[in-house]
Design a protein around this motif. Structure first.
Motif, mmCIF file in Angstrom:
data_model
loop_
_atom_site.group_PDB
_atom_site.id
_atom_site.type_symbol
_atom_site.label_atom_id
_atom_site.label_comp_id
_atom_site.label_asym_id
_atom_site.label_seq_id
_atom_site.Cartn_x
_atom_site.Cartn_y
_atom_site.Cartn_z
ATOM 1 N N UNK A 66 0.824 -1.210 0.000
ATOM 2 C CA UNK A 66 0.000 0.000 0.000
ATOM 3 C C UNK A 66 0.857 1.257 0.000
ATOM 4 N N UNK A 67 1.908 1.264 0.818
ATOM 5 C CA UNK A 67 2.707 2.482 0.975
ATOM 6 C C UNK A 67 3.793 2.648 -0.077
ATOM 7 N N UNK A 68 4.132 1.599 -0.815
ATOM 8 C CA UNK A 68 5.203 1.735 -1.793
ATOM 9 C C UNK A 68 4.735 1.366 -3.198
ATOM 10 N N UNK A 69 4.523 0.106 -3.450
ATOM 11 C CA UNK A 69 4.188 -0.363 -4.791
ATOM 12 C C UNK A 69 2.961 0.321 -5.341
ATOM 13 N N UNK A 70 1.882 0.378 -4.584
ATOM 14 C CA UNK A 70 0.631 0.992 -5.065
ATOM 15 C C UNK A 70 0.829 2.469 -5.358
ATOM 16 N N UNK A 71 1.588 3.164 -4.533
ATOM 17 C CA UNK A 71 1.793 4.603 -4.731
ATOM 18 C C UNK A 71 2.596 4.885 -5.997
ATOM 19 N N UNK A 72 3.563 4.051 -6.329
ATOM 20 C CA UNK A 72 4.349 4.287 -7.543
ATOM 21 C C UNK A 72 3.523 4.003 -8.787
ATOM 22 N N UNK A 73 2.523 3.133 -8.685
ATOM 23 C CA UNK A 73 1.660 2.839 -9.828
ATOM 24 C C UNK A 73 0.729 4.000 -10.155
ATOM 25 N N UNK A 74 0.376 4.803 -9.152
ATOM 26 C CA UNK A 74 -0.580 5.879 -9.389
ATOM 27 C C UNK A 74 0.088 7.240 -9.516
ATOM 28 N N UNK A 75 1.393 7.298 -9.298
ATOM 29 C CA UNK A 75 2.104 8.585 -9.358
ATOM 30 C C UNK A 75 2.228 9.074 -10.786
#
Length: 75
Positions: A66-75
């Motif tokens: 949630x805090x890393x992988x998901x955030x880079x996908x939506x950035x």
């Protein structure tokens, strides 16, 4: 705080059931691992048109994803 971001009582009810039905991180499972999820996440962000209370727009994730992988996908 969560309340200021729109996570009210209506939000707390449907996602409260989600971890019981889907207790493991969806992204870890895709990697062949079985890790207990720590949060319920929106697949499609609300501001991008995802349904806030739509159960099909929810996924269980561990803190790492949630805090890393998901955030880079939506950035």
């Amino acid at each position: 705080p969560a309340r200021q971001r729109g996570y009210d009582l209506a939000w707390e009810r449907p996602p409260a059931q989600h971890p019981r039905l889907h207790p493991h991180c969806k992204m870890c499972a895709a990697e062949g691992k079985r890790v207990r999820a720590s949060t319920v996440d929106h697949v499609v962000r609300i501001r991008d048109g995802g349904g806030r209370l739509d159960s099909t727009n929810l996924q269980s994730l561990c803190r790492h994803h949630h805090d890393s992988t998901k955030q880079t996908k939506i950035a």
